[in-house]
Scaffold this motif. Structure first.
Motif, mmCIF file in Angstrom:
data_model
loop_
_atom_site.group_PDB
_atom_site.id
_atom_site.type_symbol
_atom_site.label_atom_id
_atom_site.label_comp_id
_atom_site.label_asym_id
_atom_site.label_seq_id
_atom_site.Cartn_x
_atom_site.Cartn_y
_atom_site.Cartn_z
ATOM 1 N N HIS A 105 32.496 21.208 2.089
ATOM 2 C CA HIS A 105 31.618 21.447 3.241
ATOM 3 C C HIS A 105 30.536 22.485 2.942
ATOM 4 N N ASP A 107 27.429 22.268 2.001
ATOM 5 C CA ASP A 107 26.126 21.993 2.605
ATOM 6 C C ASP A 107 26.120 22.381 4.079
ATOM 7 N N GLU A 108 27.153 21.983 4.790
ATOM 8 C CA GLU A 108 27.263 22.303 6.211
ATOM 9 C C GLU A 108 27.339 23.821 6.431
ATOM 10 N N ALA A 110 26.243 26.179 4.401
ATOM 11 C CA ALA A 110 24.952 26.766 4.036
ATOM 12 C C ALA A 110 23.938 26.580 5.165
ATOM 13 N N ARG A 111 23.933 25.428 5.780
ATOM 14 C CA ARG A 111 22.992 25.172 6.885
ATOM 15 C C ARG A 111 23.294 26.081 8.083
ATOM 16 N N TYR A 121 17.780 28.099 2.114
ATOM 17 C CA TYR A 121 18.937 27.255 1.828
ATOM 18 C C TYR A 121 19.585 27.600 0.489
ATOM 19 N N THR A 122 18.783 27.872 -0.534
ATOM 20 C CA THR A 122 19.325 28.180 -1.855
ATOM 21 C C THR A 122 20.183 29.445 -1.812
ATOM 22 N N LEU A 125 23.426 28.670 0.074
ATOM 23 C CA LEU A 125 24.348 27.898 -0.755
ATOM 24 C C LEU A 125 25.027 28.804 -1.791
#
Length: 130
Positions: A105, A107-108, A110-111, A121-122, A125
């Motif tokens: 998860h 990506d989720e 990080a968002r 975002y980088t 993450l």
């Protein structure tokens, strides 16, 4: 009261949406997790969380008091006794599963960091990877 429709209803009571009567819109509410259950704060108060990039409300989180903290600490102490009685192999298996879920998860997560903290975002993450 309606369970949060986001994320395919994976969050039972922890994150829910309610209609805010003052503004006539849905608001995301996050409660405490104490004694293996999601519970509202004894204060019945919540803090509004805003996105730093837009200033718009993104949800509300429980405003706990000393009683909530004492309840959580007592529950954690009992859980620690149980955790400590588990074998190293069992504890390692649980931690490996947790690590796997974080990766799955990422990506989720990080968002959510981007939304709540305003990071790019980088960076977000990378925070999840830590």
């Amino acid at each position: 009261l309606q369970h949060c429709n986001n994320h395919h209803n994976r969050f039972p009571r922890a994150i829910m949406q309610i209609r805010d009567p003052k503004r006539g819109k849905m608001t995301t509410i996050c409660d405490n997790f104490i004694d293996n259950a999601f519970t509202p704060p004894t204060t019945e108060s919540y803090l509004t969380v805003t996105a730093p990039t837009t200033g718009k409300e993104i949800g509300q989180v429980a405003m706990s008091d000393g009683q909530d903290v004492q309840t959580a600490v007592a529950s954690a102490s009992l859980a620690f006794e149980n955790w400590s009685s588990q074998t190293i192999k069992t504890r390692a298996g649980i931690m490996m599963k947790f690590h796997s879920l974080v990766q799955q998860h990422a990506d989720e997560l990080a968002r959510l960091i981007v939304l709540e903290n305003g990071k790019n975002y980088t960076e977000a993450l990378a925070d999840v990877a830590k």
